[in-house]
Write a protein that holds these residues in place. Sequence first.
Motif, mmCIF file in Angstrom:
data_model
loop_
_atom_site.group_PDB
_atom_site.id
_atom_site.type_symbol
_atom_site.label_atom_id
_atom_site.label_comp_id
_atom_site.label_asym_id
_atom_site.label_seq_id
_atom_site.Cartn_x
_atom_site.Cartn_y
_atom_site.Cartn_z
ATOM 1 N N VAL A 1 41.400 76.523 25.338
ATOM 2 C CA VAL A 1 41.219 75.799 24.082
ATOM 3 C C VAL A 1 40.815 74.355 24.358
ATOM 4 C CG1 VAL A 1 42.801 77.264 22.761
ATOM 5 C CG2 VAL A 1 43.700 75.287 23.978
ATOM 6 N N ALA A 2 40.429 73.657 23.313
ATOM 7 C CA ALA A 2 39.928 72.291 23.465
ATOM 8 C C ALA A 2 41.021 71.254 23.665
ATOM 9 C CB ALA A 2 39.077 71.916 22.248
ATOM 10 N N SER A 3 42.247 71.556 23.203
ATOM 11 C CA SER A 3 43.281 70.522 23.257
ATOM 12 C C SER A 3 44.679 71.133 23.185
ATOM 13 C CB SER A 3 43.117 69.560 22.077
ATOM 14 O OG SER A 3 43.386 70.245 20.862
ATOM 15 N N LYS A 4 45.643 70.304 23.502
ATOM 16 C CA LYS A 4 47.045 70.702 23.368
ATOM 17 C C LYS A 4 47.349 71.041 21.911
ATOM 18 C CE LYS A 4 51.696 68.884 24.203
ATOM 19 N NZ LYS A 4 52.420 67.714 24.741
ATOM 20 N N GLN A 5 46.823 70.242 21.001
ATOM 21 C CA GLN A 5 47.080 70.489 19.577
ATOM 22 C C GLN A 5 46.558 71.861 19.151
ATOM 23 O OE1 GLN A 5 49.127 68.847 17.638
ATOM 24 N NE2 GLN A 5 48.798 70.441 16.121
ATOM 25 N N GLU A 6 45.382 72.261 19.650
ATOM 26 C CA GLU A 6 44.860 73.585 19.313
ATOM 27 C C GLU A 6 45.775 74.676 19.873
ATOM 28 O OE1 GLU A 6 40.887 76.416 19.645
ATOM 29 O OE2 GLU A 6 40.795 74.383 20.472
ATOM 30 N N ALA A 7 46.271 74.472 21.086
ATOM 31 C CA ALA A 7 47.215 75.437 21.678
ATOM 32 C C ALA A 7 48.475 75.539 20.825
ATOM 33 C CB ALA A 7 47.561 75.030 23.108
ATOM 34 N N VAL A 8 48.968 74.398 20.354
ATOM 35 C CA VAL A 8 50.163 74.378 19.502
ATOM 36 C C VAL A 8 49.889 75.132 18.195
ATOM 37 C CG1 VAL A 8 51.672 72.877 18.131
ATOM 38 C CG2 VAL A 8 51.143 72.298 20.510
#
Length: 137
Positions: free
Chosen positions: A86-93
Amino acid sequence: MPKYLLIMRGTDESNAAMMADIGEMMTTTRQFIEEMVKAGVLLAAEGLDDPRQGVVVDFSGEAPVVTDGPYGETKELFGGFFLLDVASKQEAVEWAKRVPAARGSKVEVRRVPGEDEVPQDNGTFVEEDRSESSGRI
């Protein structure tokens, strides 16, 4: 893009609740996996067998000690994972918040460092030709 591991962590109670309605859990999990595949973020997903079927190798003493079953004092056990690109930690979250899970369980989100972040040539490991490798350690 960074990779993130969504680690499924359950308790005896949450695992029992999941098993009580395993048919619905399997259906919603398959749908969730299909959504991640369509979004192009899923790299891998696996569930683990009952922890009582495993062993623990403890390195706290002089020599490794092997015992049957899960960690004795642990309240939560690692039950499976989803590996996402994914593009970012936030997207993973955001994906972690959608994981079909039984009440009382948790999903831990951990970034997987890229090859450029991990020392590759430290003299400890020898690069081998993978085509000749037996795949065993």
